[in-house]
Design a protein around this motif. Structure first.
Motif, PDB file in Angstrom:
ATOM      1  N   LYS A   1      60.814 -44.195 -42.704  1.00  0.00           N
ATOM      2  CA  LYS A   1      59.968 -45.363 -42.938  1.00  0.00           C
ATOM      3  C   LYS A   1      58.643 -44.949 -43.566  1.00  0.00           C
ATOM      4  O   LYS A   1      58.268 -43.781 -43.558  1.00  0.00           O
ATOM      5  CB  LYS A   1      59.726 -46.107 -41.631  1.00  0.00           C
ATOM      6  CG  LYS A   1      60.980 -46.696 -40.999  1.00  0.00           C
ATOM      7  CD  LYS A   1      60.635 -47.536 -39.788  1.00  0.00           C
ATOM      8  CE  LYS A   1      61.867 -48.191 -39.194  1.00  0.00           C
ATOM      9  NZ  LYS A   1      61.529 -49.051 -38.025  1.00  0.00           N
ATOM     10  N   GLY A   2      57.943 -45.916 -44.100  1.00  0.00           N
ATOM     11  CA  GLY A   2      56.642 -45.661 -44.674  1.00  0.00           C
ATOM     12  C   GLY A   2      55.563 -45.579 -43.611  1.00  0.00           C
ATOM     13  O   GLY A   2      55.775 -45.934 -42.446  1.00  0.00           O
ATOM     14  N   ARG A   3      54.411 -45.127 -44.012  1.00  0.00           N
ATOM     15  CA  ARG A   3      53.295 -45.053 -43.088  1.00  0.00           C
ATOM     16  C   ARG A   3      52.774 -46.457 -42.789  1.00  0.00           C
ATOM     17  O   ARG A   3      52.653 -47.284 -43.698  1.00  0.00           O
ATOM     18  CB  ARG A   3      52.189 -44.198 -43.698  1.00  0.00           C
ATOM     19  CG  ARG A   3      51.044 -43.884 -42.760  1.00  0.00           C
ATOM     20  CD  ARG A   3      50.074 -42.936 -43.423  1.00  0.00           C
ATOM     21  NE  ARG A   3      49.478 -43.524 -44.609  1.00  0.00           N
ATOM     22  CZ  ARG A   3      48.834 -42.824 -45.542  1.00  0.00           C
ATOM     23  NH1 ARG A   3      48.731 -41.526 -45.417  1.00  0.00           N
ATOM     24  NH2 ARG A   3      48.299 -43.431 -46.584  1.00  0.00           N
ATOM     25  N   GLU A   4      52.455 -46.704 -41.538  1.00  0.00           N
ATOM     26  CA  GLU A   4      51.957 -48.022 -41.173  1.00  0.00           C
ATOM     27  C   GLU A   4      50.695 -47.905 -40.325  1.00  0.00           C
ATOM     28  O   GLU A   4      50.510 -46.959 -39.565  1.00  0.00           O
ATOM     29  CB  GLU A   4      53.017 -48.828 -40.424  1.00  0.00           C
ATOM     30  CG  GLU A   4      53.488 -48.215 -39.114  1.00  0.00           C
ATOM     31  CD  GLU A   4      54.592 -49.040 -38.463  1.00  0.00           C
ATOM     32  OE1 GLU A   4      54.979 -50.101 -38.996  1.00  0.00           O
ATOM     33  OE2 GLU A   4      55.070 -48.614 -37.381  1.00  0.00           O
ATOM     34  N   PHE A   5      49.874 -48.905 -40.460  1.00  0.00           N
ATOM     35  CA  PHE A   5      48.619 -48.982 -39.720  1.00  0.00           C
ATOM     36  C   PHE A   5      48.903 -49.279 -38.259  1.00  0.00           C
ATOM     37  O   PHE A   5      49.772 -50.079 -37.931  1.00  0.00           O
ATOM     38  CB  PHE A   5      47.741 -50.066 -40.327  1.00  0.00           C
ATOM     39  CG  PHE A   5      46.510 -50.391 -39.538  1.00  0.00           C
ATOM     40  CD1 PHE A   5      46.435 -51.567 -38.813  1.00  0.00           C
ATOM     41  CD2 PHE A   5      45.434 -49.523 -39.514  1.00  0.00           C
ATOM     42  CE1 PHE A   5      45.301 -51.882 -38.088  1.00  0.00           C
ATOM     43  CE2 PHE A   5      44.291 -49.822 -38.793  1.00  0.00           C
ATOM     44  CZ  PHE A   5      44.222 -51.011 -38.077  1.00  0.00           C
ATOM     45  N   VAL A   6      48.136 -48.645 -37.377  1.00  0.00           N
ATOM     46  CA  VAL A   6      48.265 -48.889 -35.947  1.00  0.00           C
ATOM     47  C   VAL A   6      46.982 -49.490 -35.378  1.00  0.00           C
ATOM     48  O   VAL A   6      47.006 -50.552 -34.754  1.00  0.00           O
ATOM     49  CB  VAL A   6      48.610 -47.586 -35.191  1.00  0.00           C
ATOM     50  CG1 VAL A   6      48.637 -47.827 -33.684  1.00  0.00           C
ATOM     51  CG2 VAL A   6      49.939 -47.021 -35.673  1.00  0.00           C
ATOM     52  N   ALA A   7      45.860 -48.821 -35.592  1.00  0.00           N
ATOM     53  CA  ALA A   7      44.600 -49.278 -35.011  1.00  0.00           C
ATOM     54  C   ALA A   7      43.445 -48.625 -35.743  1.00  0.00           C
ATOM     55  O   ALA A   7      43.610 -47.572 -36.372  1.00  0.00           O
ATOM     56  CB  ALA A   7      44.540 -48.937 -33.525  1.00  0.00           C
TER      57      ALA A   7
END
Length: 129
Positions: free
Chosen positions: A43-49
């Protein structure tokens, strides 16, 4: 040379907790927003916080709200991500990032409007079911 070093990852059972740390070699750490992102296999990188430079405002992606808490200690040049009630789908490499921007909208911090200036190498979090 600026370095961000993540630590605290590991293997945990579903429902468990981990606390990630991000130590930054930034002399002006207190002027940087800090973010956490993750990338799961395939998967691609995703924002968390993210947390703004003052530490007074934080932003979370919906699927971690109520479970994760971001914080920072400017005296220690360190940001944290407390992760509770972990789920197998939280399994990913977690990256911290530092960005020299000051704004007040979610889109400023999720990577869609501004690029973070520095990134760590990542720490693996594995949640077993």
């Amino acid at each position: 040379q600026v370095q961000l070093v993540e630590s605290g990852g590991g293997l945990v059972q579903a429902g468990g907790s981990l606390r990630l740390s991000c130590a930054a070699s930034l002399q002006t750490f207190g002027l940087y927003a800090m973010g956490w992102f993750r990338q799961a296999p395939g998967k691609g990188r995703e924002f968390v916080a993210a947390i703004n430079w003052t530490g007074y405002t934080s932003y979370y992606v919906d699927f971690v709200k109520g479970r994760f808490t971001i914080s920072r200690d400017n005296a220690k040049n360190t940001a944290y991500l407390q992760m509770n009630s972990l789920k197998p789908e939280d399994t990913a490499v977690y990256y911290c990032a530092a960005g020299r921007f000051a704004c007040s909208s979610y889109e400023c911090y999720d990577g869609s409007s501004y690029e973070y200036d520095y990134w760590g190498q990542g720490t693996q979090v594995t949640v077993a079911s």
